[in-house]
Design an enzyme around this catalytic site. Sequence first.
Site, PDB file in Angstrom:
ATOM      1  N   HIS A 181     -49.180   6.991  25.143  1.00 19.48           N
ATOM      2  CA  HIS A 181     -47.829   6.470  25.396  1.00 19.48           C
ATOM      3  C   HIS A 181     -47.031   7.676  25.929  1.00 19.48           C
ATOM      4  CE1 HIS A 181     -44.240   4.255  25.225  1.00 19.48           C
ATOM      5  NE2 HIS A 181     -44.223   3.850  23.975  1.00 19.48           N
ATOM      6  N   LYS A 224     -52.311 -18.655  31.471  1.00 19.41           N
ATOM      7  CA  LYS A 224     -53.106 -19.748  32.035  1.00 19.41           C
ATOM      8  C   LYS A 224     -54.547 -19.326  32.285  1.00 19.41           C
ATOM      9  CE  LYS A 224     -49.168 -21.750  34.501  1.00 19.41           C
ATOM     10  NZ  LYS A 224     -48.581 -21.912  35.842  1.00 19.41           N
ATOM     11  N   ARG A 240     -47.674  -2.161  29.901  1.00 19.66           N
ATOM     12  CA  ARG A 240     -48.085  -2.008  28.493  1.00 19.66           C
ATOM     13  C   ARG A 240     -49.185  -3.014  28.208  1.00 19.66           C
ATOM     14  NH1 ARG A 240     -44.497  -1.464  23.161  1.00 19.66           N
ATOM     15  NH2 ARG A 240     -44.453   0.631  24.030  1.00 19.66           N
ATOM     16  N   ARG A 267     -37.571  -1.450  22.633  1.00 18.11           N
ATOM     17  CA  ARG A 267     -36.952  -0.247  23.209  1.00 18.11           C
ATOM     18  C   ARG A 267     -37.624   0.222  24.485  1.00 18.11           C
ATOM     19  NH1 ARG A 267     -36.431   1.640  18.041  1.00 18.11           N
ATOM     20  NH2 ARG A 267     -37.548  -0.257  17.562  1.00 18.11           N
ATOM     21  N   THR A 268     -38.948   0.212  24.531  1.00 13.95           N
ATOM     22  CA  THR A 268     -39.610   0.762  25.722  1.00 13.95           C
ATOM     23  C   THR A 268     -39.291  -0.077  26.957  1.00 13.95           C
ATOM     24  OG1 THR A 268     -41.371   1.584  24.299  1.00 13.95           O
ATOM     25  CG2 THR A 268     -41.821   1.557  26.652  1.00 13.95           C
TER      26      THR A 268
HETATM   27  C1  MLT Z   1     -45.527   2.104  20.516  1.00 13.13           C
HETATM   28  O1  MLT Z   1     -45.436   1.251  21.362  1.00 13.13           O
HETATM   29  O2  MLT Z   1     -46.585   2.676  20.276  1.00 13.13           O
HETATM   30  C2  MLT Z   1     -44.283   2.402  19.743  1.00 13.13           C
HETATM   31  O3  MLT Z   1     -43.403   3.099  20.468  1.00 13.13           O
HETATM   32  C3  MLT Z   1     -44.557   2.943  18.399  1.00 13.13           C
HETATM   33  C4  MLT Z   1     -44.994   1.828  17.524  1.00 13.13           C
HETATM   34  O4  MLT Z   1     -45.154   0.702  17.979  1.00 13.13           O
HETATM   35  O5  MLT Z   1     -45.190   2.090  16.358  1.00 13.13           O
END
Ligand code: MLT
Length: 342
Positions: A163, A113, A135, A85-86
């Site tokens: 986050h 690599k 991320r 989703r993110t």
């Molecule tokens: C995260 O990336 O922290 C998510 O949105 C929540 C999760 O992974 O539990």
Amino acid sequence: MLWMSALYATSSSRLYCELMNNPGSPRPGFPHRHLLGIEGLSRDEIAYLLERAEGYVDQNRRADKKKSVLNGRTIINLFFEVSTRTRTSFELAAKRLGADVINMSTSTSSIKKGETLLDTAATLNAMHPDVLVVRHSASGAVSLLSQKVNCAVVNAGDGSHEHPTQALLDALTIRRRLGRLEGLLVAICGDVAHSRVARSNIHLLSTMGARVRLVAPRTLIPSGIDRMGVEVFTDMAAGLKDCDIVMMLRLQTERMHANFFPSVREYFRFFGLDYDKLANARHDALIMHPGPMNRGVEIDSEVADDYGRSVIREQVEMGVAVRMACLEALANNLPDSAEGNL
Ligand code: MLT
């Protein structure tokens, strides 16, 4: 403060138009180069992002979802951890604002690599991106990377640290449902120890005047967390009592290097959200979960799918609007021509 009230009160005012139409100088609404966390953001800055996101919710429901706010801008999504989703949400947000978007993941980058994170950052920086959305599994990695690039950086989740866009989308969801954040009682339940979502939410909700409770087994409550101004409970019935919001967290088994509870079955029995435990909260309490959900582990399926009270899908929808607002705010602060070299 005065100008902020003016900005919110009269969104069609000349001041507002001037601010929105003259990119390039630091904006008073969100005067930051990066979005690395919620910690340190002021109430006005959070309110500004939520206000901007609010406008994008309606736009995202129209057939024509496109704007040209980020025309000509390049955004790179750099994900060193899995995400559905993110990443999708950031990609949609950027595309709806007219940016060119590149998606990179660990499996498609030279990290595979043996390249270091900072070398990857330097390589991407040399291509003059305007925003990097990053991320990473290590807390602090995104902040380190932000010091090595010329573009804006958004933290899309770093280890168990922060986050920020998740907390913003949670806040937008709550605000749209209940009309406010101030004065609400919010229980954040489950694996607090490994959760960046919990940390960002604690910062945001406390800054906006909500009261935060943490409810978890003792082993999943980090020591010293009460210094963040939260109340800590190890019993769901007591922790959920009279809450307006019940926010469940996923068990982050990928970050667990020890046994924190005897078995999943036992965890669900004592800490999984079912109707019995939910009965302790207010009768109209909202149910939230950042996803991905583990049904039957931290939340009962029926409760998760109770769309009168579960706003889990709305959270996903708000995610796109919030990310549009964040990308726009950061792009407004970019110089018209970046220097581009490390
Ligand atoms: C995260 O990336 O922290 C998510 O949105 C929540 C999760 O992974 O539990």
